[in-house]
Scaffold this motif. Structure first.
Motif, PDB file in Angstrom:
ATOM      1  N   ILE A   1      39.872 -51.407  25.031  1.00 54.95           N
ATOM      2  CA  ILE A   1      38.485 -51.519  25.460  1.00 54.95           C
ATOM      3  C   ILE A   1      37.933 -52.855  24.971  1.00 54.95           C
ATOM      4  CG2 ILE A   1      37.550 -50.333  23.424  1.00 54.95           C
ATOM      5  CD1 ILE A   1      35.468 -49.048  25.331  1.00 54.95           C
ATOM      6  N   ALA A   2      37.059 -53.471  25.761  1.00 56.80           N
ATOM      7  CA  ALA A   2      36.478 -54.756  25.405  1.00 56.80           C
ATOM      8  C   ALA A   2      35.087 -54.880  25.998  1.00 56.80           C
ATOM      9  CB  ALA A   2      37.365 -55.904  25.881  1.00 56.80           C
ATOM     10  N   ARG A   3      34.221 -55.623  25.302  1.00 56.70           N
ATOM     11  CA  ARG A   3      32.927 -55.977  25.872  1.00 56.70           C
ATOM     12  C   ARG A   3      33.123 -57.088  26.895  1.00 56.70           C
ATOM     13  NH1 ARG A   3      28.986 -52.372  23.756  1.00 56.70           N
ATOM     14  NH2 ARG A   3      27.717 -53.575  25.249  1.00 56.70           N
ATOM     15  N   GLU A   4      32.352 -57.005  27.966  1.00 57.41           N
ATOM     16  CA  GLU A   4      32.275 -58.120  28.897  1.00 57.41           C
ATOM     17  C   GLU A   4      31.382 -59.207  28.325  1.00 57.41           C
ATOM     18  OE1 GLU A   4      34.405 -58.738  32.495  1.00 57.41           O
ATOM     19  OE2 GLU A   4      33.100 -59.888  31.173  1.00 57.41           O
ATOM     20  N   ASN A   5      31.305 -60.334  29.027  1.00 58.89           N
ATOM     21  CA  ASN A   5      30.420 -61.408  28.573  1.00 58.89           C
ATOM     22  C   ASN A   5      28.989 -60.913  28.436  1.00 58.89           C
ATOM     23  OD1 ASN A   5      32.518 -63.255  28.454  1.00 58.89           O
ATOM     24  ND2 ASN A   5      32.158 -64.022  30.520  1.00 58.89           N
ATOM     25  N   ALA A   6      28.533 -60.133  29.385  1.00 59.41           N
ATOM     26  CA  ALA A   6      27.263 -59.429  29.243  1.00 59.41           C
ATOM     27  C   ALA A   6      27.450 -58.304  28.233  1.00 59.41           C
ATOM     28  CB  ALA A   6      26.800 -58.885  30.579  1.00 59.41           C
ATOM     29  N   LYS A   7      26.524 -58.160  27.319  1.00 54.88           N
ATOM     30  CA  LYS A   7      26.637 -57.181  26.243  1.00 54.88           C
ATOM     31  C   LYS A   7      26.483 -55.755  26.739  1.00 54.88           C
ATOM     32  CE  LYS A   7      26.837 -58.212  22.278  1.00 54.88           C
ATOM     33  NZ  LYS A   7      26.074 -59.064  21.332  1.00 54.88           N
ATOM     34  N   ASN A   8      26.054 -55.578  27.967  1.00 52.92           N
ATOM     35  CA  ASN A   8      25.864 -54.239  28.517  1.00 52.92           C
ATOM     36  C   ASN A   8      26.976 -53.846  29.486  1.00 52.92           C
ATOM     37  OD1 ASN A   8      25.173 -55.977  30.579  1.00 52.92           O
ATOM     38  ND2 ASN A   8      23.292 -54.906  31.150  1.00 52.92           N
ATOM     39  N   ALA A   9      28.144 -54.435  29.334  1.00 51.01           N
ATOM     40  CA  ALA A   9      29.278 -54.123  30.189  1.00 51.01           C
ATOM     41  C   ALA A   9      30.541 -53.996  29.358  1.00 51.01           C
ATOM     42  CB  ALA A   9      29.461 -55.191  31.266  1.00 51.01           C
ATOM     43  N   VAL A  10      31.472 -53.159  29.821  1.00 49.49           N
ATOM     44  CA  VAL A  10      32.755 -52.976  29.144  1.00 49.49           C
ATOM     45  C   VAL A  10      33.865 -52.874  30.171  1.00 49.49           C
ATOM     46  CG1 VAL A  10      31.887 -51.868  27.045  1.00 49.49           C
ATOM     47  CG2 VAL A  10      32.455 -50.477  29.058  1.00 49.49           C
ATOM     48  N   THR A  11      35.080 -53.155  29.721  1.00 46.88           N
ATOM     49  CA  THR A  11      36.273 -52.913  30.510  1.00 46.88           C
ATOM     50  C   THR A  11      37.210 -52.005  29.743  1.00 46.88           C
ATOM     51  OG1 THR A  11      37.438 -54.859  29.646  1.00 46.88           O
ATOM     52  CG2 THR A  11      36.109 -55.160  31.640  1.00 46.88           C
ATOM     53  N   LEU A  12      38.063 -51.310  30.470  1.00 49.01           N
ATOM     54  CA  LEU A  12      39.127 -50.507  29.880  1.00 49.01           C
ATOM     55  C   LEU A  12      40.429 -50.917  30.555  1.00 49.01           C
ATOM     56  CD1 LEU A  12      39.769 -48.148  27.884  1.00 49.01           C
ATOM     57  CD2 LEU A  12      39.730 -46.660  29.906  1.00 49.01           C
ATOM     58  N   GLN A  13      41.266 -51.654  29.826  1.00 50.57           N
ATOM     59  CA  GLN A  13      42.576 -52.041  30.323  1.00 50.57           C
ATOM     60  C   GLN A  13      43.563 -50.941  29.996  1.00 50.57           C
ATOM     61  OE1 GLN A  13      43.532 -54.866  32.109  1.00 50.57           O
ATOM     62  NE2 GLN A  13      45.461 -53.741  32.292  1.00 50.57           N
ATOM     63  N   MET A  14      44.174 -50.352  31.010  1.00 47.45           N
ATOM     64  CA  MET A  14      45.083 -49.229  30.848  1.00 47.45           C
ATOM     65  C   MET A  14      46.488 -49.681  31.234  1.00 47.45           C
ATOM     66  SD  MET A  14      42.723 -46.132  32.383  1.00 47.45           S
ATOM     67  CE  MET A  14      42.743 -46.812  34.046  1.00 47.45           C
ATOM     68  N   ASN A  15      47.393 -49.668  30.272  1.00 49.63           N
ATOM     69  CA  ASN A  15      48.776 -50.067  30.480  1.00 49.63           C
ATOM     70  C   ASN A  15      49.707 -48.886  30.239  1.00 49.63           C
ATOM     71  OD1 ASN A  15      47.967 -52.770  30.905  1.00 49.63           O
ATOM     72  ND2 ASN A  15      48.121 -53.238  28.725  1.00 49.63           N
ATOM     73  N   SER A  16      50.933 -49.017  30.715  1.00 46.49           N
ATOM     74  CA  SER A  16      51.957 -47.980  30.533  1.00 46.49           C
ATOM     75  C   SER A  16      51.423 -46.612  30.925  1.00 46.49           C
ATOM     76  CB  SER A  16      52.461 -47.975  29.087  1.00 46.49           C
ATOM     77  OG  SER A  16      53.009 -49.225  28.730  1.00 46.49           O
ATOM     78  N   LEU A  17      50.817 -46.547  32.083  1.00 46.86           N
ATOM     79  CA  LEU A  17      50.160 -45.321  32.510  1.00 46.86           C
ATOM     80  C   LEU A  17      51.164 -44.201  32.746  1.00 46.86           C
ATOM     81  CD1 LEU A  17      47.472 -46.907  34.779  1.00 46.86           C
ATOM     82  CD2 LEU A  17      47.000 -45.342  32.884  1.00 46.86           C
ATOM     83  N   LYS A  18      50.736 -42.987  32.415  1.00 46.80           N
ATOM     84  CA  LYS A  18      51.536 -41.775  32.560  1.00 46.80           C
ATOM     85  C   LYS A  18      50.843 -40.820  33.511  1.00 46.80           C
ATOM     86  CE  LYS A  18      52.757 -42.112  27.647  1.00 46.80           C
ATOM     87  NZ  LYS A  18      52.699 -41.398  26.337  1.00 46.80           N
ATOM     88  N   PRO A  19      51.602 -39.919  34.140  1.00 46.94           N
ATOM     89  CA  PRO A  19      50.950 -38.933  35.007  1.00 46.94           C
ATOM     90  C   PRO A  19      49.861 -38.139  34.291  1.00 46.94           C
ATOM     91  CG  PRO A  19      53.296 -38.937  35.415  1.00 46.94           C
ATOM     92  CD  PRO A  19      53.075 -39.844  34.241  1.00 46.94           C
ATOM     93  N   GLU A  20      50.021 -37.877  33.007  1.00 45.20           N
ATOM     94  CA  GLU A  20      49.009 -37.133  32.270  1.00 45.20           C
ATOM     95  C   GLU A  20      47.727 -37.921  32.037  1.00 45.20           C
ATOM     96  OE1 GLU A  20      52.373 -37.798  29.130  1.00 45.20           O
ATOM     97  OE2 GLU A  20      52.227 -37.621  31.310  1.00 45.20           O
ATOM     98  N   ASP A  21      47.713 -39.207  32.373  1.00 44.12           N
ATOM     99  CA  ASP A  21      46.481 -39.985  32.344  1.00 44.12           C
ATOM    100  C   ASP A  21      45.610 -39.724  33.570  1.00 44.12           C
ATOM    101  OD1 ASP A  21      47.029 -41.366  29.887  1.00 44.12           O
ATOM    102  OD2 ASP A  21      48.370 -42.708  30.988  1.00 44.12           O
ATOM    103  N   THR A  22      46.137 -39.023  34.543  1.00 46.57           N
ATOM    104  CA  THR A  22      45.372 -38.704  35.737  1.00 46.57           C
ATOM    105  C   THR A  22      44.140 -37.889  35.367  1.00 46.57           C
ATOM    106  OG1 THR A  22      47.308 -38.769  37.192  1.00 46.57           O
ATOM    107  CG2 THR A  22      45.411 -37.489  37.941  1.00 46.57           C
TER     108      THR A  22
END
Length: 122
Positions: A70-91
């Motif tokens: 998880i990371a803040r965007e340049n704007a302090k009121n935004a975030v991203t979630l980078q999801m790697n090595s995804l598994k079926p149980e992440d559905t």
């Protein structure tokens, strides 16, 4: 009230990656702690990740530790979630949240997005 707008959900193969984004807007002048929960069909809502207003403190659920970032965007009121090595149980439906403190407790977050579907195929 704060409005949370999510984007980036979709379909991905197991082992692949996906990035979710969430932006907060509304009448409030405060910066917010922001994060993510998820809920799969027939399962309880699960904590995924959260990050402080400055981006200096973050927490992750055990099931995603080491795979999601998880990371803040340049704007302090935004975030991203980078999801790697995804598994079926992440559905699950992934919900963006905003609140006043860094916490794993869903009731501590006053604002919730509408949810975005993430589907991981095997």
């Amino acid at each position: 009230q704060v409005q949370l707008v999510e984007s980036g959900g979709g379909l991905v193969q197991a082992g692949g990656s996906l990035r979710l984004s969430c932006a907060a807007s509304g009448r409030t002048r405060n910066f917010y702690v922001m994060g993510w929960f998820r809920q799969a069909p027939g399962k309880e809502r699960e904590f995924v990740a959260t990050i402080s207003e400055t981006g200096s403190v973050d927490l992750y659920g055990d099931s995603v530790q080491g795979r999601f970032t998880i990371a803040r965007e340049n704007a302090k009121n935004a975030v991203t979630l980078q999801m790697n090595s995804l598994k079926p149980e992440d559905t699950a439906v992934y919900y963006c949240v905003a609140g006043l403190i860094v916490t794993r407790v869903p009731g501590d977050y006053a604002h919730w997005g509408q949810g975005t579907q993430v589907t991981v195929s095997s």
